[in-house]
Scaffold this motif. Sequence first.
Motif, PDB file in Angstrom:
ATOM      1  N   VAL A  24       0.860  -1.177   0.000  1.00  0.00           N
ATOM      2  CA  VAL A  24       0.000   0.000   0.000  1.00  0.00           C
ATOM      3  C   VAL A  24       0.901   1.232   0.000  1.00  0.00           C
ATOM      4  N   ASP A  25       0.322   2.367  -0.374  1.00  0.00           N
ATOM      5  CA  ASP A  25       1.104   3.603  -0.437  1.00  0.00           C
ATOM      6  C   ASP A  25       0.497   4.662   0.474  1.00  0.00           C
TER       7      ASP A  25
ATOM      8  N   VAL B  48      -0.016   8.270  -0.747  1.00  0.00           N
ATOM      9  CA  VAL B  48      -1.210   8.562  -1.541  1.00  0.00           C
ATOM     10  C   VAL B  48      -2.455   8.564  -0.655  1.00  0.00           C
ATOM     11  N   ARG B  49      -2.472   7.663   0.325  1.00  0.00           N
ATOM     12  CA  ARG B  49      -3.631   7.550   1.224  1.00  0.00           C
ATOM     13  C   ARG B  49      -3.139   7.507   2.678  1.00  0.00           C
TER      14      ARG B  49
ATOM     15  N   LEU C 291      -4.507   5.290   5.855  1.00  0.00           N
ATOM     16  CA  LEU C 291      -4.404   3.832   5.986  1.00  0.00           C
ATOM     17  C   LEU C 291      -4.129   3.453   7.437  1.00  0.00           C
TER      18      LEU C 291
ATOM     19  N   THR D 281       4.525  -1.475   2.884  1.00  0.00           N
ATOM     20  CA  THR D 281       4.352  -0.172   2.241  1.00  0.00           C
ATOM     21  C   THR D 281       5.316  -0.039   1.066  1.00  0.00           C
TER      22      THR D 281
ATOM     23  N   ARG E 295       0.645   0.209 -11.116  1.00  0.00           N
ATOM     24  CA  ARG E 295      -0.225   0.775 -10.088  1.00  0.00           C
ATOM     25  C   ARG E 295      -1.658   0.364 -10.414  1.00  0.00           C
TER      26      ARG E 295
ATOM     27  N   SER F 230      -3.635   3.734  -4.459  1.00  0.00           N
ATOM     28  CA  SER F 230      -2.921   3.465  -3.210  1.00  0.00           C
ATOM     29  C   SER F 230      -2.251   2.094  -3.155  1.00  0.00           C
ATOM     30  N   ARG F 231      -2.259   1.359  -4.252  1.00  0.00           N
ATOM     31  CA  ARG F 231      -1.629   0.023  -4.296  1.00  0.00           C
ATOM     32  C   ARG F 231      -0.615  -0.033  -5.426  1.00  0.00           C
TER      33      ARG F 231
END
Length: 194
Positions: free
Chosen positions: A149-150, A153-154, A157, A166, A180, A184-185
């Motif tokens: 996950v990023d 971007v989010r 989380l 991450t 991508r 967010s992934r």
Amino acid sequence: MTTATVRVAPATAEVWPELERVFGERGDQAGCWCQWFKLTASEYRASTRAEKRELLHEQSAHTAVGVIAWLDDEPVGWSAVEPYAAYPTLARSPITKRVDGDPVADLWAVTCFVVRLDHRRRGVARALLRGAVEHARSGGARVVEGYPVDPAVRPSLSAAERYHGTVTLFESGGFSVVRRPSASRAIMRLDLGS
């Protein structure tokens, strides 16, 4: 002042009692036991915590299906890593399914991280990722993939949503973003060569 040392090794049957301590009795990891990517959605929903625990116990009795970390002598973390084919749900997920040009042969996947709450922010996840890559390499992997996950971007989380790892964790391990599938992934890969 002494510094704690993180040690990582394949999670063999001999360390099962220590792995149980890592998963614990509460929290998401105690309910999943790293079966989310191995069972169909209906099988997962129908399985109790005890059944999922027993599945991981059976799987790890035959081969190391992940790595375990100790901080000094205390078991503190786990990462699931196996050949991509060991995770049937990955092939069905819109996030992780194969697209044209994606490697399949000799591909291993790092699907999850568990670090005990009281041992976070001490380098355990990074050590687990290094150990997962080495375990994959020793198992014949030529490519290792992760699905992090990023939080950049989010930022909202939760810790529970970060079990994939991450983007920055995987970048620190030498992985590169190759796709991508959502904002967010990321799909990240490390080529281990021939």
